[in-house]
Design a protein around this motif. Structure first.
Motif, short mmCIF file in Angstrom:
data_model
loop_
_atom_site.label_atom_id
_atom_site.label_comp_id
_atom_site.label_asym_id
_atom_site.label_seq_id
_atom_site.Cartn_x
_atom_site.Cartn_y
_atom_site.Cartn_z
N MET A 121 1.15 -1.10 0.59
CA MET A 121 0.24 -0.36 -0.03
C MET A 121 0.80 1.68 -0.22
O MET A 121 0.96 2.46 -0.65
N VAL A 122 1.97 1.49 1.18
CA VAL A 122 3.07 2.41 1.21
C VAL A 122 3.44 2.74 -0.17
O VAL A 122 4.14 3.69 -0.34
N LYS A 123 3.59 2.01 -1.42
CA LYS A 123 4.30 1.82 -2.15
C LYS A 123 3.41 3.00 -3.30
O LYS A 123 3.76 3.42 -4.57
N LEU A 124 1.87 2.34 -3.74
CA LEU A 124 1.15 3.66 -4.66
C LEU A 124 0.95 4.94 -3.84
O LEU A 124 0.99 5.45 -2.73
N GLU A 125 0.37 5.34 -5.48
CA GLU A 125 0.48 7.27 -4.95
C GLU A 125 -0.64 7.18 -4.79
O GLU A 125 -1.29 6.27 -4.76
N LYS A 126 -1.63 8.32 -4.45
CA LYS A 126 -2.81 9.19 -4.58
C LYS A 126 -3.79 8.58 -5.96
O LYS A 126 -2.93 8.95 -6.87
N GLY A 127 -4.65 8.13 -5.66
CA GLY A 127 -5.49 7.35 -6.68
C GLY A 127 -4.88 6.08 -7.92
O GLY A 127 -5.45 5.68 -8.26
N GLN A 128 -4.06 5.52 -7.41
CA GLN A 128 -3.08 4.32 -8.58
C GLN A 128 -3.52 3.34 -7.55
O GLN A 128 -4.15 2.94 -6.21
N LEU A 129 -3.57 2.02 -8.22
CA LEU A 129 -4.14 1.35 -8.11
C LEU A 129 -2.99 0.05 -8.33
O LEU A 129 -1.71 0.35 -9.19
N SER A 130 -3.24 -1.28 -7.61
CA SER A 130 -1.78 -2.12 -7.33
C SER A 130 -2.05 -2.83 -8.75
O SER A 130 -3.12 -3.87 -9.64
N GLU A 131 -0.49 -3.15 -9.08
CA GLU A 131 -0.89 -3.55 -10.08
C GLU A 131 -0.95 -5.12 -10.71
O GLU A 131 -1.08 -5.93 -11.60
N ALA A 132 -0.38 -5.54 -9.42
CA ALA A 132 -0.29 -7.15 -9.23
C ALA A 132 -0.79 -7.47 -7.82
O ALA A 132 -0.97 -7.25 -6.98
N PRO A 133 -1.99 -8.67 -7.10
CA PRO A 133 -2.53 -9.19 -6.55
C PRO A 133 -1.32 -8.79 -5.09
O PRO A 133 0.06 -9.62 -5.80
N VAL A 134 -1.66 -8.75 -3.92
CA VAL A 134 -1.02 -8.54 -3.14
C VAL A 134 -1.73 -9.59 -1.98
O VAL A 134 -2.86 -10.06 -1.54
N GLN A 135 -1.06 -11.54 -1.63
CA GLN A 135 -0.97 -12.02 -1.40
C GLN A 135 -0.42 -12.48 0.56
O GLN A 135 0.64 -10.94 0.86
N SER A 136 -1.92 -11.92 1.52
CA SER A 136 -1.28 -12.27 2.80
C SER A 136 -2.31 -13.69 3.25
O SER A 136 -2.89 -14.39 2.35
N GLN A 137 -2.24 -13.76 4.83
CA GLN A 137 -2.16 -14.79 5.35
C GLN A 137 -4.49 -14.53 4.54
O GLN A 137 -5.34 -15.37 5.60
N PHE A 138 -5.21 -13.48 4.53
CA PHE A 138 -6.22 -13.41 3.93
C PHE A 138 -6.81 -13.71 2.53
O PHE A 138 -8.20 -14.09 2.69
N GLY A 139 -5.70 -13.96 2.28
CA GLY A 139 -6.46 -13.90 0.48
C GLY A 139 -5.08 -13.47 -0.09
O GLY A 139 -4.13 -13.10 0.25
N TRP A 140 -6.27 -12.99 -1.29
CA TRP A 140 -5.18 -12.87 -2.13
C TRP A 140 -6.35 -10.56 -2.34
O TRP A 140 -6.82 -10.77 -2.24
N HIS A 141 -5.57 -9.47 -2.14
CA HIS A 141 -6.14 -8.09 -2.40
C HIS A 141 -5.62 -7.59 -3.24
O HIS A 141 -4.45 -7.83 -3.88
N VAL A 142 -6.65 -6.31 -4.01
CA VAL A 142 -6.55 -5.89 -4.52
C VAL A 142 -6.74 -4.49 -4.02
O VAL A 142 -7.93 -3.94 -3.62
N ILE A 143 -6.28 -3.70 -4.58
CA ILE A 143 -5.35 -2.35 -3.27
C ILE A 143 -5.46 -1.08 -4.09
O ILE A 143 -4.89 -1.14 -5.35
N ARG A 144 -6.04 0.10 -3.73
CA ARG A 144 -6.46 0.92 -4.08
C ARG A 144 -6.23 2.17 -3.61
O ARG A 144 -7.15 2.15 -1.96
N VAL A 145 -5.49 2.95 -2.93
CA VAL A 145 -5.38 4.00 -2.47
C VAL A 145 -5.90 5.69 -2.56
O VAL A 145 -5.49 6.09 -3.68
#
Length: 259
Positions: free
Chosen positions: A194-218
């Motif tokens: 998340m901290v690598k994203l700029e305002k309004g930016q969407l994650s280019e690739a899914p992010v995996q955590s213990q909960f599953g796969w995240h698509v993130i937008r800041v």
């Protein structure tokens, strides 16, 4: 509304001495019942935040009279001579004395404004930094997350997909909204992405955590908005008071010789 006084007033009634009053609220079987007992109960109830009007005061007087009647009967039957009674009285005596000890310590060791300010400064230093207003869509499989990213890039609405597909029920119902929070509020994998994203930016690739796969937008980034010292002062004061009391109690325990 009827006020029940029995449980609240037991210790106070036992501790009230007959000579403490210039007047008597009643004379029960020839024994004066001092007004000081009523006054003590009134103070006890008012200290708890409840008002004492004429109706409540009348109930208090009746309670005091009833207790004198019951006490006299208990004395006639020799209740005070039983082992159980003596044990209960000793426990009550200990409780009252310990409560008075702690109250005296707090009175002599109040929390100062300087202590509150120091604790607030530590909180402010630990909480300083950026806050992120982020959204996410949580799914079980990586391929599903990749397909969502592709659809978003084609113009699909993030909020709509979150409501339909996110398995995070809390944020999903709100279009994936996670509200304002510091990065430390999230699991490391999520916050690092998340901290690598700029305002309004969407994650280019899914992010995996213990909960599953995240698509993130800041959606936005700002400096942390902290409550003021005045807003937190009651909470900090209570916290420091508890800490001081714990230290005092532990200090007494450490100095005691227990065999």
């Amino acid at each position: 509304m009827k006020v029940t006084l029995t449980a609240l007033t037991a210790a106070v009634l036992m501790a009230t001495a007959p000579w403490a009053a210039a007047q008597n609220v009643a004379i029960v079987n020839g024994k004066p019942v001092p007004t000081a007992r009523v006054d003590a109960l009134v103070q006890q109830i008012e200290a708890s935040g409840r008002p004492v009007d004429d109706a409540v005061r009348a109930q208090i007087k009746e309670e005091v009279v009833l207790r004198e009647i019951f006490m006299q009967e208990a004395q006639k039957q020799g209740v005070a001579n039983s082992t159980e009674f003596k044990n209960q009285m000793e426990l009550a005596r200990q409780t009252i004395m310990i409560r008075a000890l702690f109250a005296d310590y707090q009175k002599k060791n109040p929390v100062t404004d300087a202590e509150v300010k120091a604790e607030y400064d530590k909180f402010a230093a630990a909480s300083a930094g950026k806050e992120y207003k982020a959204r996410h869509i949580l799914v079980e499989k990586e391929d599903e997350a990749k397909a969502i990213i592709a659809n978003l890039k084609k113009g699909a609405k993030f909020e709509d997909i979150a409501k339909k597909q996110s398995k995070d029920p809390g944020s999903g119902a709100n279009g994936g909204d996670l509200d304002w929070a510091p990065a430390a509020s999230y699991v490391p994998e999520f916050s690092q992405a998340m901290v690598k994203l700029e305002k309004g930016q969407l994650s280019e690739a899914p992010v995996q955590s213990q909960f599953g796969w995240h698509v993130i937008r800041v959606d936005d980034v700002r400096e942390a908005q902290l409550p003021s010292l005045d807003e937190l002062k009651p909470q900090i004061t209570q916290q420091i008071t508890q800490q001081k009391m714990q230290q005092y109690q532990q200090g007494l325990r450490d100095k005691a010789k227990v065999q």
